[in-house]
Motif scaffolding. Structure first.
Motif, PDB file in Angstrom:
ATOM      1  N   LEU A  22      -1.596  -6.600   2.901  1.00  0.00           N
ATOM      2  CA  LEU A  22      -1.773  -5.761   4.161  1.00  0.00           C
ATOM      3  C   LEU A  22      -2.512  -4.532   3.676  1.00  0.00           C
ATOM      4  O   LEU A  22      -3.444  -4.168   4.305  1.00  0.00           O
ATOM      5  CB  LEU A  22      -0.630  -5.411   4.958  1.00  0.00           C
ATOM      6  N   LEU A  33       0.308   0.628  10.348  1.00  0.00           N
ATOM      7  CA  LEU A  33       1.268  -0.452   9.545  1.00  0.00           C
ATOM      8  C   LEU A  33       2.565   0.182  10.097  1.00  0.00           C
ATOM      9  O   LEU A  33       3.093   1.094   9.746  1.00  0.00           O
ATOM     10  CB  LEU A  33       0.960  -0.431   7.920  1.00  0.00           C
ATOM     11  N   ILE A  55       4.414 -11.449  10.603  1.00  0.00           N
ATOM     12  CA  ILE A  55       3.431 -10.364  10.752  1.00  0.00           C
ATOM     13  C   ILE A  55       2.866 -10.537  11.939  1.00  0.00           C
ATOM     14  O   ILE A  55       2.559 -11.839  12.360  1.00  0.00           O
ATOM     15  CB  ILE A  55       2.121 -10.568   9.637  1.00  0.00           C
TER      16      ILE A  55
END
Length: 82
Positions: A22, A33, A55
């Motif tokens: 990520l 995030l 995710i």
């Protein structure tokens, strides 16, 4: 700007790898995030324990276990262009 949420737990090596992936994508395509520790919530723990890391992008489930960096990048670019 999109929000990417990573559900995981401390000590999870796959979660650490997902976070690194990520961060690589984030260096090319900015996003917010959020990291959620499933061990702090019994419901999340029951829901996700067997499939972390999990995710989501803007509330939509995208990945379990690992991050497809190319697919995530494409999704973020597509979303950002809307």
């Amino acid at each position: 700007m999109s929000t990417v949420t990573l559900y995981g737990r401390p000590g999870c090596h796959l979660c650490e790898e997902a976070l690194e992936a990520l961060q690589r994508v984030r260096s090319r395509t900015p996003f917010t995030l959020e990291q959620v520790n499933i061990e702090t919530d019994d419901t999340l723990h029951k829901r996700y324990l067997e499939r972390i890391p999990v995710i989501y992008v803007d509330g939509e489930h995208l990945f379990d276990y690992e991050v497809d960096e190319h697919a995530l990048q494409q999704r973020l670019v597509y979303r950002g262009g809307r």
